[in-house]
Design a protein around this motif. Structure first.
Motif, PDB file in Angstrom:
ATOM      1  N   SER A  89       0.753  -1.299  -0.001  1.00 58.58           N
ATOM      2  CA  SER A  89      -0.033  -0.046   0.098  1.00 58.58           C
ATOM      3  C   SER A  89       0.966   1.290   0.050  1.00 58.58           C
ATOM      4  N   GLY A  90       2.063   1.094   0.316  1.00 58.01           N
ATOM      5  CA  GLY A  90       3.101   2.215   0.314  1.00 58.01           C
ATOM      6  C   GLY A  90       3.028   2.978   1.737  1.00 58.01           C
ATOM      7  N   LEU A  91       2.372   2.231   2.605  1.00 55.56           N
ATOM      8  CA  LEU A  91       2.300   2.648   4.024  1.00 55.56           C
ATOM      9  C   LEU A  91       3.388   2.055   4.697  1.00 55.56           C
ATOM     10  N   THR A  92       3.614   2.722   6.190  1.00 56.93           N
ATOM     11  CA  THR A  92       4.314   1.927   7.205  1.00 56.93           C
ATOM     12  C   THR A  92       3.850   2.191   8.279  1.00 56.93           C
ATOM     13  N   PRO A  93       4.101   1.413   9.327  1.00 56.85           N
ATOM     14  CA  PRO A  93       3.166   1.548  10.553  1.00 56.85           C
ATOM     15  C   PRO A  93       3.293   3.056  11.290  1.00 56.85           C
ATOM     16  N   ALA A  94       4.468   3.615  10.960  1.00 59.99           N
ATOM     17  CA  ALA A  94       4.752   5.130  11.522  1.00 59.99           C
ATOM     18  C   ALA A  94       3.826   5.895  10.932  1.00 59.99           C
ATOM     19  N   GLU A  95       3.471   5.749   9.595  1.00 57.28           N
ATOM     20  CA  GLU A  95       2.629   6.782   8.844  1.00 57.28           C
ATOM     21  C   GLU A  95       0.993   6.408   9.185  1.00 57.28           C
ATOM     22  N   LEU A  96       0.744   5.480   9.851  1.00 54.99           N
ATOM     23  CA  LEU A  96      -0.708   5.240  10.249  1.00 54.99           C
ATOM     24  C   LEU A  96      -1.195   5.988  11.237  1.00 54.99           C
ATOM     25  N   PRO A  97      -2.470   6.681  11.232  1.00 50.01           N
ATOM     26  CA  PRO A  97      -3.037   7.127  12.175  1.00 50.01           C
ATOM     27  C   PRO A  97      -3.291   6.043  13.345  1.00 50.01           C
ATOM     28  N   ALA A  98      -2.485   5.833  14.424  1.00 48.11           N
ATOM     29  CA  ALA A  98      -2.583   4.645  15.419  1.00 48.11           C
ATOM     30  C   ALA A  98      -4.173   4.509  15.754  1.00 48.11           C
ATOM     31  N   HIS A  99      -4.717   5.462  16.325  1.00 46.52           N
ATOM     32  CA  HIS A  99      -5.836   5.562  17.010  1.00 46.52           C
ATOM     33  C   HIS A  99      -7.053   5.363  15.936  1.00 46.52           C
ATOM     34  N   ARG A 100      -7.006   5.791  14.864  1.00 45.83           N
ATOM     35  CA  ARG A 100      -7.914   5.587  13.585  1.00 45.83           C
ATOM     36  C   ARG A 100      -7.578   4.449  12.820  1.00 45.83           C
ATOM     37  N   LEU A 149      -4.725 -13.803  17.249  1.00 49.32           N
ATOM     38  CA  LEU A 149      -4.245 -13.585  16.007  1.00 49.32           C
ATOM     39  C   LEU A 149      -4.500 -12.367  15.584  1.00 49.32           C
ATOM     40  N   ALA A 150      -5.632 -11.659  15.892  1.00 49.03           N
ATOM     41  CA  ALA A 150      -5.991 -10.213  15.587  1.00 49.03           C
ATOM     42  C   ALA A 150      -4.804  -9.367  16.222  1.00 49.03           C
ATOM     43  N   VAL A 151      -4.672  -9.589  17.675  1.00 49.13           N
ATOM     44  CA  VAL A 151      -3.790  -8.787  18.409  1.00 49.13           C
ATOM     45  C   VAL A 151      -2.302  -8.901  17.675  1.00 49.13           C
ATOM     46  N   GLU A 152      -1.958 -10.147  17.266  1.00 53.93           N
ATOM     47  CA  GLU A 152      -0.495 -10.051  16.518  1.00 53.93           C
ATOM     48  C   GLU A 152      -0.639  -9.286  15.286  1.00 53.93           C
ATOM     49  N   ALA A 156       1.837  -5.884  14.505  1.00 54.73           N
ATOM     50  CA  ALA A 156       2.506  -5.685  13.555  1.00 54.73           C
ATOM     51  C   ALA A 156       2.466  -4.271  12.778  1.00 54.73           C
ATOM     52  N   CYS A 157       1.281  -3.735  12.971  1.00 61.27           N
ATOM     53  CA  CYS A 157       1.041  -2.377  12.127  1.00 61.27           C
ATOM     54  C   CYS A 157       0.773  -1.333  13.164  1.00 61.27           C
ATOM     55  N   GLY A 158       0.949  -1.439  14.547  1.00 58.52           N
ATOM     56  CA  GLY A 158       0.660  -0.278  15.460  1.00 58.52           C
ATOM     57  C   GLY A 158      -0.729   0.007  15.598  1.00 58.52           C
ATOM     58  N   ALA A 159      -1.427  -0.795  15.189  1.00 54.06           N
ATOM     59  CA  ALA A 159      -3.060  -0.205  15.325  1.00 54.06           C
ATOM     60  C   ALA A 159      -3.453   0.083  16.661  1.00 54.06           C
ATOM     61  N   GLU A 160      -3.853   0.944  16.899  1.00 54.98           N
ATOM     62  CA  GLU A 160      -4.848   1.453  18.422  1.00 54.98           C
ATOM     63  C   GLU A 160      -6.082   1.625  18.177  1.00 54.98           C
ATOM     64  N   GLY A 161      -6.788   1.170  17.287  1.00 59.28           N
ATOM     65  CA  GLY A 161      -8.168   1.536  16.981  1.00 59.28           C
ATOM     66  C   GLY A 161      -9.040   0.209  17.189  1.00 59.28           C
ATOM     67  N   PRO A 162     -10.194   0.081  16.699  1.00 54.52           N
ATOM     68  CA  PRO A 162     -11.053  -1.265  16.937  1.00 54.52           C
ATOM     69  C   PRO A 162     -10.258  -2.441  16.480  1.00 54.52           C
ATOM     70  N   VAL A 163     -10.045  -3.255  17.037  1.00 51.84           N
ATOM     71  CA  VAL A 163      -9.434  -4.741  16.819  1.00 51.84           C
ATOM     72  C   VAL A 163     -10.605  -5.792  17.157  1.00 51.84           C
TER      73      VAL A 163
END
Length: 424
Positions: A89-100, A149-152, A156-163
């Protein structure tokens, strides 16, 4: 009516026959199969001894020794696919809006391999009814909780939104992506990592399907054992794998100049409320899911260019969904090409719905419909255009992909090239 539009901007695939979208697509369009004699365990004595296994080396795919020790094989698949999808996608975890950023992962059987391996150790090969917990690995609790599985994937992507972990049997892969799209539609997330994973090729899973005679006994010829819609089919071939996608709101994807594979234009689920494993021959509940998905997408039967069928290779399923296509699409069902990639990559239970989404999206992008391998003698009751043996060049602007799962779950999803809704 939803105003936000959801698009796919990244794909990661681990599938039988190869790792990554390039190897996956090459296998599908070649018409070759990845089914073979089971090598992941000693299948001597089992009714069905064939499967579609992934040639997967976690270390070569970038997982650390600590990750390999901690994760079940299904989790390893999901994490590799998550990283690949983000890179695509051309994204890195650092570029993702973590809470979104959200995560929605599907799985039918969770950490089956880790659980079975640990049970064998704890029970001394099944000889002890009361197991000794002191022999368990520290990560045993994680194997017992499918949501890990979803937690891993989230880690891996630093997601802090709904999981979330979505487990609806063999429709899990479709339902997880549908849930991910809904998170964006409702405004709960801007980006969602969505997909599914399963690694069920183990003694316990094989024994369960042997007991209900759902898997094929064609052990002497593994390459031709999976035969969806063929008169001489004898059941499905168990598989494994994963596919994960980066879902984004259309405006966000356009603003950053992302490559857009396709838009998720319609999604619906239904249940037959009938039987744990049985299906009604009229396909009414699947037909209803298809009709609702078309209504949401504002798409007519004439707009559907390709159907990626569930096509498991059991008589009741093949006839059930053939009836569903006719009931929902009318005469168009006889005109649109239909195929089952399970003929080549097997049935990876909860993961297959996402793997089939990947195949459908690539069909839209490449203008090619994958074939149904091993379709030598069509079942007279399955009288649609199932694209036997050879891939077909065909313009696909909208693809319908469907799933059917134990418990009566029926799911339909519509994927379209970006210009379809704009032209509507």
């Amino acid at each position: 009516m939803d105003t936000l539009r959801v698009v796919i901007t990244g794909i990661g695939v681990v599938a039988p026959g190869g790792i990554g979208t390039k190897a996956f697509w090459e296998l599908l369009t070649s018409g070759k199969t990845a089914t073979r004699a089971i090598s992941l365990f000693d299948a001597t004595g089992f009714r069905s001894r064939v499967a579609a296994e992934c040639d997967f080396d976690p270390a070569k795919e970038g997982l650390t020794p600590q990750e390999i020790r901690r994760m079940d094989r299904a989790a390893q698949f999901a994490v590799v696919c998550t990283r690949d999808a983000l890179a695509d996608s051309g994204l890195t975890p650092a570029e993702l809006p973590a809470h979104r950023t959200g995560v929605s992962i599907g799985s039918a059987v969770g950490c089956t391999m880790g659980l079975e391996e640990e049970y064998v150790v704890l029970s001394d090969g099944g000889r002890k009814w009361l197991v000794d917990s002191t022999y368990g690995v520290p990560h045993l609790y994680g194997y017992m909780v499918p949501s890990t599985l979803a937690v891993e994937a989230a880690w891996a992507c630093g997601a802090e939104g709904p999981v979330a972990l979505i487990s609806t049997g063999c429709t899990s892969g479709l339902d997880a992506v549908g849930h991910g799209a809904q998170l964006i539609h409702e405004g709960s997330a801007d980006v969602v990592i969505a997909g599914a994973t399963d690694a069920p090729i183990s003694p316990i899973t094989s024994a369960c399907f042997d007991a209900i005679r759902a898997t094929t006994p064609r052990n002497e010829d593994p390459e031709h054992a999976s035969r969806p819609f063929d008169r001489d089919r004898k059941g499905f071939v168990l598989g494994e794998g994963s596919a994960v996608f980066v879902l984004e709101e259309l405006g966000r994807a356009k603003a950053r100049g992302a490559h857009i594979y396709a838009e998720i234009t319609g999604f619906a689920t239904r249940s037959n409320a009938f039987h744990m494993t049985g299906l009604k021959p009229d396909g009414r509940e699947m037909a209803e899911a298809i009709r609702v998905a078309m209504d949401k997408a504002r798409i007519r039967p004439e707009d559907i260019d390709y159907i990626n069928a569930h096509g498991s290779g059991t008589k009741q399923n093949d006839r059930h969904e053939t009836a569903a296509f006719k009931a929902s699409l009318g005469h168009r069902a006889y005109e649109v090409p239909v195929s089952s990639i399970k003929s080549m990559v097997g049935h990876s239970l909860g993961a297959i719905g996402s793997i089939e989404i990947a195949a459908s999206v690539l069909s839209i992008e490449r203008g090619v419909v994958p074939p149904t391998a091993n379709l030598d003698t069509p079942d007279p009751e399955c009288d649609l255009d199932y694209v036997p043996h050879t891939a077909r060049e065909h313009r696909v602007r909208t693809a319908l992909t469907v799933g059917s799962g134990f418990g009566g779950f029926q799911t339909a999803m519509l994927l379209s090239s970006l210009d379809v809704r704009d032209a509507a």
